[in-house]
Design an enzyme around this catalytic site. Structure first.
Site: not given
Ligand code: PAJ
Length: 257
Positions: A8, A12, A14, A124-125, A127, A130, A153
């Site tokens: 949550g 952008e 997400h 997303g790359q 993380d 992950q 992003v």
């Molecule tokens: P969260 O930090 O909410 O991120 C959800 C997804 O959005 C992840 O795959 C993350 O890599 C991606 N994301 C976050 N910021 C980004 C950005 N600036 N550019 C591209 N993608 C981005 O990662 C998690 O949640 C949790 O660990 C989850 C996988 C949901 C497990 O609880």
């Protein structure tokens, strides 16, 4: 069926995952769940932004099919004893600084896969560690899910978007730009012919050190599949940084060309 798992506090970054999913899936589900098991005892679980109404308003503009926002007790049975542990990988990079974090991530993502049965899941790359953990989990368990990696992003000034950016004061927000600058310096060194990981790591560290308020967690050149250090930063190498800006831990990375 495409699944976009999130904590949550959508931004952008997400939404780029959601749009990629929309473009290649018949139906898209977004999960919103602040997963307690991936936060350590001294981490920001209680503080993590919960902006469900704003998240739904953003998703309303994306024409998705399902928002899955369970309560913790719908996901975790009291006294649950079963977890998914990707050994080795889970102790590297962010896993080294955040013990138990990737066990929580692997467990919740496995549970979301069981609940939603997606054909594709979008991550997303940003993380990058992950992704390595989840790829390995999917492979080892033989899960019928294709993991799709989406690019990082950024804000217009280069800061990688993150739900945690909202913790930053105005001053810290400026200091945080040093993460991206450190990657730019590494990119420039590579363009000039440098491939030695130790030298590239020293380059990134010296840029990060130019912001005295920023505390380095790690700087690493690693194999993206194993997260183990590599001597030479060759094409496909993950170059990743993690640093504390005040009380906020930020990460950024690039895949070397
Ligand atoms: P969260 O930090 O909410 O991120 C959800 C997804 O959005 C992840 O795959 C993350 O890599 C991606 N994301 C976050 N910021 C980004 C950005 N600036 N550019 C591209 N993608 C981005 O990662 C998690 O949640 C949790 O660990 C989850 C996988 C949901 C497990 O609880």
């Amino acid at each position: 069926m495409g699944l976009v798992p999130t904590l949550g506090a959508l931004h952008e970054g997400h939404l780029s995952l959601v749009r990629t999913a929309k473009a290649c899936c018949d139906a898209v589900a977004v999960s919103i769940f602040v997963n307690p098991t991936q936060f350590g005892p001294n981490e920001d679980f209680a503080l993590y932004p919960r902006t469900f109404d704003a998240d739904c308003a953003l998703l309303a503009g994306e024409d998705i099919d399902v928002v899955f926002a369970p309560a913790p007790e719908e996901i975790y049975r009291a006294g649950a004893a079963t977890f998914v542990e990707v050994e080795g990988l889970s102790q590297r990079l962010d896993g080294a600084s955040r013990p138990g974090h990737f066990r929580g991530v692997a467990t919740i993502v496995a549970k979301l896969f069981i609940a939603a049965e997606p054909d594709r899941a979008f991550f997303g790359q940003k993380d990058a560690a992950q992704i390595a953990v989840l790829r390995r989990m999917i492979f080892d368990l033989g899960l019928p899910v294709e993991l799709v990696v989406c690019p990082i992003v950024r804000e217009s000034d280069g800061l990688a978007m993150s739900s945690r950016n909202r913790y930053l004061s105005q001053q810290e927000r400026q200091q945080a730009l040093v993460l991206r600058r450190s990657l730019d310096a590494v990119q420039a060194a590579i363009a000039a012919g440098e491939r030695n990981s130790e030298t590239l790591i020293a380059t990134a560290r010296s840029i990060l050190a130019s912001e005295p308020e920023v505390r380095i967690d790690y700087v690493a050149a690693a194999d993206w599949a194993t997260l183990l250090p590599v001597d030479q930063a060759l094409p496909g190498t993950l170059f990743a940084v993690a640093a504390w800006v005040g009380k906020t831990r930020l990460i950024d990375n690039m895949i070397i060309q």
